[in-house]
Design an enzyme around this catalytic site. Sequence first.
Site, PDB file in Angstrom:
ATOM      1  N   ASP A 281       0.840  -1.194   0.000  1.00  0.00           N
ATOM      2  CA  ASP A 281       0.000   0.000   0.000  1.00  0.00           C
ATOM      3  C   ASP A 281       0.878   1.248   0.000  1.00  0.00           C
ATOM      4  OD1 ASP A 281      -2.470   1.272  -0.054  1.00  0.00           O
ATOM      5  OD2 ASP A 281      -2.493   1.540   2.110  1.00  0.00           O
TER       6      ASP A 281
ATOM      7  N   TYR B 245       1.181   5.744  -0.483  1.00  0.00           N
ATOM      8  CA  TYR B 245       0.752   6.953   0.233  1.00  0.00           C
ATOM      9  C   TYR B 245       1.066   8.101  -0.719  1.00  0.00           C
ATOM     10  CZ  TYR B 245       0.665   9.960   4.492  1.00  0.00           C
ATOM     11  OH  TYR B 245       0.385  10.894   5.459  1.00  0.00           O
TER      12      TYR B 245
ATOM     13  N   HIS C 234      -3.801  14.210   0.496  1.00  0.00           N
ATOM     14  CA  HIS C 234      -4.019  13.315   1.642  1.00  0.00           C
ATOM     15  C   HIS C 234      -2.800  13.323   2.565  1.00  0.00           C
ATOM     16  CE1 HIS C 234      -5.085   9.801   4.019  1.00  0.00           C
ATOM     17  NE2 HIS C 234      -3.926   9.256   3.700  1.00  0.00           N
TER      18      HIS C 234
ATOM     19  N   ARG D  96       1.476  15.694  12.747  1.00  0.00           N
ATOM     20  CA  ARG D  96       2.768  16.331  13.074  1.00  0.00           C
ATOM     21  C   ARG D  96       2.746  17.857  13.000  1.00  0.00           C
ATOM     22  NH1 ARG D  96       3.956  11.950   9.923  1.00  0.00           N
ATOM     23  NH2 ARG D  96       3.728  13.214   8.073  1.00  0.00           N
TER      24      ARG D  96
ATOM     25  N   GLU E 222     -10.459   4.268   3.662  1.00  0.00           N
ATOM     26  CA  GLU E 222      -9.545   4.991   2.782  1.00  0.00           C
ATOM     27  C   GLU E 222      -9.937   4.683   1.346  1.00  0.00           C
ATOM     28  OE1 GLU E 222      -5.455   4.153   3.868  1.00  0.00           O
ATOM     29  OE2 GLU E 222      -5.498   5.783   5.330  1.00  0.00           O
TER      30      GLU E 222
ATOM     31  N   GLU F 118      -9.173   4.314  -2.294  1.00  0.00           N
ATOM     32  CA  GLU F 118      -7.965   4.083  -3.090  1.00  0.00           C
ATOM     33  C   GLU F 118      -8.333   3.345  -4.380  1.00  0.00           C
ATOM     34  OE1 GLU F 118      -4.538   2.485  -1.109  1.00  0.00           O
ATOM     35  OE2 GLU F 118      -5.190   3.169   0.873  1.00  0.00           O
TER      36      GLU F 118
ATOM     37  N   ASP G 189      -9.147   0.716   1.998  1.00  0.00           N
ATOM     38  CA  ASP G 189      -8.149   0.261   2.969  1.00  0.00           C
ATOM     39  C   ASP G 189      -8.602   0.691   4.374  1.00  0.00           C
ATOM     40  OD1 ASP G 189      -5.740  -0.826   3.854  1.00  0.00           O
ATOM     41  OD2 ASP G 189      -4.720   1.101   3.718  1.00  0.00           O
TER      42      ASP G 189
ATOM     43  N   ARG H   7      -7.544   4.521  13.144  1.00  0.00           N
ATOM     44  CA  ARG H   7      -6.681   5.690  13.352  1.00  0.00           C
ATOM     45  C   ARG H   7      -6.071   5.747  14.745  1.00  0.00           C
ATOM     46  NH1 ARG H   7      -5.767   6.520   8.239  1.00  0.00           N
ATOM     47  NH2 ARG H   7      -7.665   6.965   7.073  1.00  0.00           N
TER      48      ARG H   7
ATOM     49  N   GLN I 278      -3.304   3.281  14.765  1.00  0.00           N
ATOM     50  CA  GLN I 278      -2.252   3.814  13.886  1.00  0.00           C
ATOM     51  C   GLN I 278      -1.425   4.899  14.588  1.00  0.00           C
ATOM     52  OE1 GLN I 278      -3.881   5.435  10.257  1.00  0.00           O
ATOM     53  NE2 GLN I 278      -1.902   5.970   9.388  1.00  0.00           N
TER      54      GLN I 278
ATOM     55  N   TYR J 290       2.583   3.818  14.768  1.00  0.00           N
ATOM     56  CA  TYR J 290       3.175   4.009  13.432  1.00  0.00           C
ATOM     57  C   TYR J 290       4.636   4.465  13.421  1.00  0.00           C
ATOM     58  CZ  TYR J 290       3.157   9.136  12.907  1.00  0.00           C
ATOM     59  OH  TYR J 290       3.421  10.466  13.010  1.00  0.00           O
TER      60      TYR J 290
ATOM     61  N   LYS K 146      -3.838  -1.338   9.877  1.00  0.00           N
ATOM     62  CA  LYS K 146      -4.232  -1.531   8.477  1.00  0.00           C
ATOM     63  C   LYS K 146      -4.440  -3.001   8.147  1.00  0.00           C
ATOM     64  CE  LYS K 146      -3.195   2.821   7.305  1.00  0.00           C
ATOM     65  NZ  LYS K 146      -4.034   3.719   6.517  1.00  0.00           N
TER      66      LYS K 146
ATOM     67  N   THR L  40      -8.994  -5.161   3.898  1.00  0.00           N
ATOM     68  CA  THR L  40      -8.961  -4.232   2.765  1.00  0.00           C
ATOM     69  C   THR L  40      -9.953  -4.793   1.748  1.00  0.00           C
ATOM     70  OG1 THR L  40      -6.639  -3.694   3.164  1.00  0.00           O
ATOM     71  CG2 THR L  40      -7.508  -3.228   0.961  1.00  0.00           C
TER      72      THR L  40
ATOM     73  N   THR M 290      -4.531   6.775  -0.234  1.00  0.00           N
ATOM     74  CA  THR M 290      -5.817   7.470  -0.163  1.00  0.00           C
ATOM     75  C   THR M 290      -5.844   8.642  -1.136  1.00  0.00           C
ATOM     76  OG1 THR M 290      -5.902   6.893   2.158  1.00  0.00           O
ATOM     77  CG2 THR M 290      -7.450   8.563   1.412  1.00  0.00           C
TER      78      THR M 290
ATOM     79  N   GLU N 219      -9.858  12.902   7.428  1.00  0.00           N
ATOM     80  CA  GLU N 219      -9.726  14.216   6.798  1.00  0.00           C
ATOM     81  C   GLU N 219     -11.063  14.949   6.727  1.00  0.00           C
ATOM     82  OE1 GLU N 219      -7.024  13.799   3.099  1.00  0.00           O
ATOM     83  OE2 GLU N 219      -7.692  11.815   3.678  1.00  0.00           O
TER      84      GLU N 219
HETATM   85 CA    CA Z   1      -3.933   3.089   2.699  1.00  0.00          CA
END
Ligand code: CA
Length: 413
Positions: free
Chosen positions: A118, A120, A125, A134, A191, A193, A223, A227, A230, A234, A243, A247, A339, A353
């Site tokens: 997968d 990114y 996104h 962050r 997500e 995708e 996906d 959160r 994650q 992560y 994740k 899926t 995503t 989001e």
């Molecule tokens: Ca994904």
Amino acid sequence: MTLMKSWVDSANSPDTDFPLNNLPYGVFDDGQGARMGVAIGDFVLDLGKVDHGLDAGLLAQPSWNAVMEAGAGVWAALRDRLTQLLGDETHRDAVAPHLIPLDRVRLLMPFRVTEYTDFYAAKNHAFNVGTMFRGPENALTPNWLSVPIGYNGRASSIVVSGTPVQRPWGQVKRADEDLPRFDRSARFDLELEMGAIVGKPSQGMVSVAEADEMIFGYVLLNDWSARDIQAWEYQPLGPFQSKATATTISPWIVTRAALEPFRKSTPQRERPLLPYLHEPGPMLYDIALEVTLAPEGKDETVISRTNYDQMYYSAAQQLCHHTSSGCPMRVGDLLGSGTISGTDEGSRGSLLELSWGGKTPVTLDSGEQRSFLEDGDTLTLRGHAQGDGYRVGFGACSGKLLPAADLPGWAQG
Ligand code: CA
């Protein structure tokens, strides 16, 4: 880009996902076993029953892997033959008895997923999520404009549209607590995708042009993402259990050949790419995408509309990069695009989001609000490329969220 006429009337409707221009491949069961089929209008054609011109064994299995392995010559020959069988009236008497209404079949996984990676790769996104995780100054990590970021996922948790998904348990740490706890995910998300399916194996590094030729077709892909799990897990190696629950992919493989008229270029580069990632031509596709959410027993609300052309990196670039280490790719490898989010608020491809981390919940037509998914919610992705009076569509990619399982006694404390 005009409609190719079929003697199957429903295939000539401007609204069908499956005109003769499309010919997407799937696996279906009408109660008499899993078989390979091609969608045309409101029907699936039972391919084992028609004079397809290929080695009989290739189309007598419950997956498309063998056809993919047979190579690009066979892919083209089959598409040509099906175009004749379903386009030329003279074949009607022989073919029509083997058309089965789509509402009378169950659609199964169209291929055996050998591996799943997968990415990114949509900048909007990555910027949105990076801002929330962050802060805006560090939203895009320094590598993002140079390297297609990805992680090696799990083939074992890929499921076909219609399969229910159970809310996961996991290790989470709340902002107001010092230590993690093991709990039901409270921030379970989707997500939006696209998935690219590798139809030709590789040994060693391949170019972007060669990578493009290796792609057999595309599916829609959700996906599912936890959160809260994650956010805690992560760093420093990326997502893991957040994740790995499931899926979901759409049941029809829309071939690269069917999408050819809808090619589109990736956007202007903000930083020059290294030469190995240069594209020899347009490698993205103009595919309109939408996501709907239907609470248990209620109608669906469209919560997002965007387009596959919002990607910063194409699947061909991702696949090229994937082989750059010498990593061998295999037939049945599935690559998630990452995503897909557009620039405006209604075009974001995840609830994270859309609700901006839960701060601005989405209001559904029923009046209910969602920051993240509730038990009983059904998520559906749809997508199509728009031609002149026809569309090349993907069918629905749908999944219902079930409540978390009871936790075994030994895991409680
Ligand atoms: Ca994904």
